[in-house]
Design a protein around this motif. Structure first.
Motif, PDB file in Angstrom:
ATOM      1  N   THR A 220     -11.466  -8.354   2.401  1.00  0.00           N
ATOM      2  CA  THR A 220     -11.435  -9.947   2.145  1.00  0.00           C
ATOM      3  C   THR A 220     -10.327 -10.415   1.174  1.00  0.00           C
ATOM      4  N   LEU A 221     -10.068  -9.560   0.130  1.00  0.00           N
ATOM      5  CA  LEU A 221      -9.136  -9.792  -0.729  1.00  0.00           C
ATOM      6  C   LEU A 221      -7.585  -9.931  -0.150  1.00  0.00           C
ATOM      7  N   GLY A 222      -6.991 -10.909  -0.509  1.00  0.00           N
ATOM      8  CA  GLY A 222      -5.685 -11.047  -0.163  1.00  0.00           C
ATOM      9  C   GLY A 222      -4.605 -10.294  -0.299  1.00  0.00           C
ATOM     10  N   HIS A 223      -4.791  -9.446  -1.290  1.00  0.00           N
ATOM     11  CA  HIS A 223      -3.639  -8.318  -1.830  1.00  0.00           C
ATOM     12  C   HIS A 223      -4.379  -7.097  -2.091  1.00  0.00           C
ATOM     13  N   SER A 224      -5.359  -6.466  -1.245  1.00  0.00           N
ATOM     14  CA  SER A 224      -5.919  -5.366  -1.714  1.00  0.00           C
ATOM     15  C   SER A 224      -4.922  -4.250  -1.496  1.00  0.00           C
ATOM     16  N   LEU A 225      -5.169  -3.519  -2.415  1.00  0.00           N
ATOM     17  CA  LEU A 225      -4.011  -2.156  -2.066  1.00  0.00           C
ATOM     18  C   LEU A 225      -5.371  -0.958  -1.848  1.00  0.00           C
ATOM     19  N   GLY A 226      -6.423  -1.210  -1.283  1.00  0.00           N
ATOM     20  CA  GLY A 226      -7.120  -0.048  -0.565  1.00  0.00           C
ATOM     21  C   GLY A 226      -8.471   0.223  -1.609  1.00  0.00           C
ATOM     22  N   VAL A 227      -8.997   1.067  -0.896  1.00  0.00           N
ATOM     23  CA  VAL A 227     -10.419   1.629  -1.652  1.00  0.00           C
ATOM     24  C   VAL A 227     -10.126   3.165  -1.885  1.00  0.00           C
TER      25      VAL A 227
ATOM     26  N   VAL B  80      -3.249 -11.664  -6.147  1.00  0.00           N
ATOM     27  CA  VAL B  80      -3.365 -10.751  -7.326  1.00  0.00           C
ATOM     28  C   VAL B  80      -3.336  -9.281  -6.632  1.00  0.00           C
ATOM     29  N   PRO B  81      -2.314  -8.451  -6.872  1.00  0.00           N
ATOM     30  CA  PRO B  81      -2.610  -7.070  -6.506  1.00  0.00           C
ATOM     31  C   PRO B  81      -4.234  -6.218  -7.056  1.00  0.00           C
ATOM     32  N   THR B  82      -4.826  -5.670  -6.123  1.00  0.00           N
ATOM     33  CA  THR B  82      -6.185  -5.353  -6.529  1.00  0.00           C
ATOM     34  C   THR B  82      -6.364  -4.076  -5.880  1.00  0.00           C
ATOM     35  N   ARG B  83      -6.938  -2.994  -6.755  1.00  0.00           N
ATOM     36  CA  ARG B  83      -7.327  -1.880  -6.438  1.00  0.00           C
ATOM     37  C   ARG B  83      -8.866  -1.554  -6.278  1.00  0.00           C
ATOM     38  N   ILE B  84      -9.460  -1.137  -5.567  1.00  0.00           N
ATOM     39  CA  ILE B  84     -11.104  -0.793  -5.449  1.00  0.00           C
ATOM     40  C   ILE B  84     -11.304   0.652  -5.605  1.00  0.00           C
ATOM     41  N   VAL B  85     -12.014   0.774  -6.576  1.00  0.00           N
ATOM     42  CA  VAL B  85     -12.665   2.404  -6.960  1.00  0.00           C
ATOM     43  C   VAL B  85     -14.198   2.288  -6.699  1.00  0.00           C
TER      44      VAL B  85
ATOM     45  N   ARG C 237       0.895  -1.377   0.054  1.00  0.00           N
ATOM     46  CA  ARG C 237      -0.099  -0.006   0.081  1.00  0.00           C
ATOM     47  C   ARG C 237       0.910   1.106  -0.024  1.00  0.00           C
ATOM     48  N   ARG C 238       1.934   1.238   0.830  1.00  0.00           N
ATOM     49  CA  ARG C 238       2.835   2.584   0.948  1.00  0.00           C
ATOM     50  C   ARG C 238       3.515   2.873  -0.440  1.00  0.00           C
TER      51      ARG C 238
END
Length: 325
Positions: free
Chosen positions: A288-295, A264-269, A3-4
């Protein structure tokens, strides 16, 4: 990418993304190009023959592939603005799901989300594509979640916008659509009047008021592109109804453990003014997602904001893909 590191990319991309968003007729490097309007979109359409039927898609750009999954009852035209902005960086592919758009479905073929995933694998295989950056909206986001949990080796990154989640699939707003589809009446009672009266389509009682933030959307050309093929024959109407009915029994039931294992790196918008899917869906995906990069919470945005604000999709995709300005 953690995330950083992801957030550190943001500052350097904001200015360039705004400029690109305000100048859709320009490539990132400043070269002039043609905007992908309805006429050029239709002219660009290709078909791949598969066991599922002739799958319609539009492709733009070259290199590593990005796959864009549209919502209901739309088609790949939803992503035209994103394709314009991202084709300098990726081979952008926007297919039409079976039952929607211009895809010609084989006789007896299921159009349920499970079948859509298998169809997409067949499409990628036919195009010689091993892996993709995956982008999904609405029911396309549900298919994207099934795709990434079943075929993680074929997904480099995942960008999710407002869409079904395990605890909101289908959303309450789909219940009348499903009920009318069981009766074979949804297309004639909802889509046909919207196609005939585009002002009605943009009204609070139409798809515009329900799913778009700008009262001028969807455009006349978008309404024609989305609904005209769905009204073209009794079989096409039946396929639309089958698509809706297939969403009745939660296709994402019990997907949570698989999402937690997803690397899988995932971004939520997420558009926060959406009246179809709640913001709780975005928070669920993030946790929930194992590799979420935030919302990213997007103000003044409803369900189909990717069509209205493609510059946001382009900005977030480039950051997720690690592409500097």
């Amino acid at each position: 990418m953690q995330r950083r590191a992801f957030l550190q990319l943001t500052a350097g991309l904001v200015v360039s993304s705004v400029l690109i968003g305000r100048a859709p007729g320009l490539l990132a490097k400043g070269h002039a190009k043609e905007v992908l309007d309805e006429k050029r979109f239709h002219a660009s359409r290709r078909f791949v023959q598969t066991s599922f039927g002739r799958i319609a898609y539009v492709e733009r750009g070259s290199g590593e592939a990005a796959l864009f999954l549209h919502g209901f009852p739309l088609n790949g035209f939803q992503w035209r603005g994103a394709l314009d902005r991202l084709s300098p960086y990726r081979r952008c592919i926007a297919p039409d799901f079976m039952g929607l758009g211009y895809t010609e479905v084989a006789q007896g073929q299921s159009v349920a989300p499970d079948a859509q995933v298998t169809m997409l694998i067949a499409l990628l295989d036919a195009l010689g594509i091993a892996s993709v950056d995956l982008v999904g909206n609405d029911s396309g986001g549900a298919v994207a979640q099934l795709f990434v949990t079943r075929h993680p080796e074929r997904v480099r990154t995942l960008l999710l916008t407002n869409c079904d989640t395990e605890h909101e699939s289908p959303p309450a707003a789909m219940q009348p659509v499903i009920a009318l589809s069981h009766k074979g009446k949804f297309v004639d009672q909802w889509l046909a009047p919207w196609l005939a009266d585009k002002t009605l389509a943009r009204s609070p009682q139409g798809i515009g008021g329900m799913c778009f933030a700008n009262p001028a959307d969807p455009t006349d050309e978008a309404i024609d592109c989305y609904f005209r093929p769905l009204l073209s024959s009794p079989r096409r109407k039946a396929l639309v109804h089958a698509y809706a009915i297939a969403l009745e029994h939660n296709p994402l039931q019990d997907i949570g453990p698989a999402l937690r294992q997803c690397k899988v790196p995932t971004r939520i918008v997420w558009g926060v003014d959406d009246t179809i899917f709640s913001l709780a869906g975005a928070e669920y995906l993030d946790k929930t997602l194992g590799h979420s990069l935030g919302v990213r919470r997007l103000a003044n945005a409803k369900l189909f904001y990717p069509e209205e604000r493609p510059e946001v999709i382009a900005e977030e995709a480039r950051k997720l893909w690690g592409i500097a300005a």
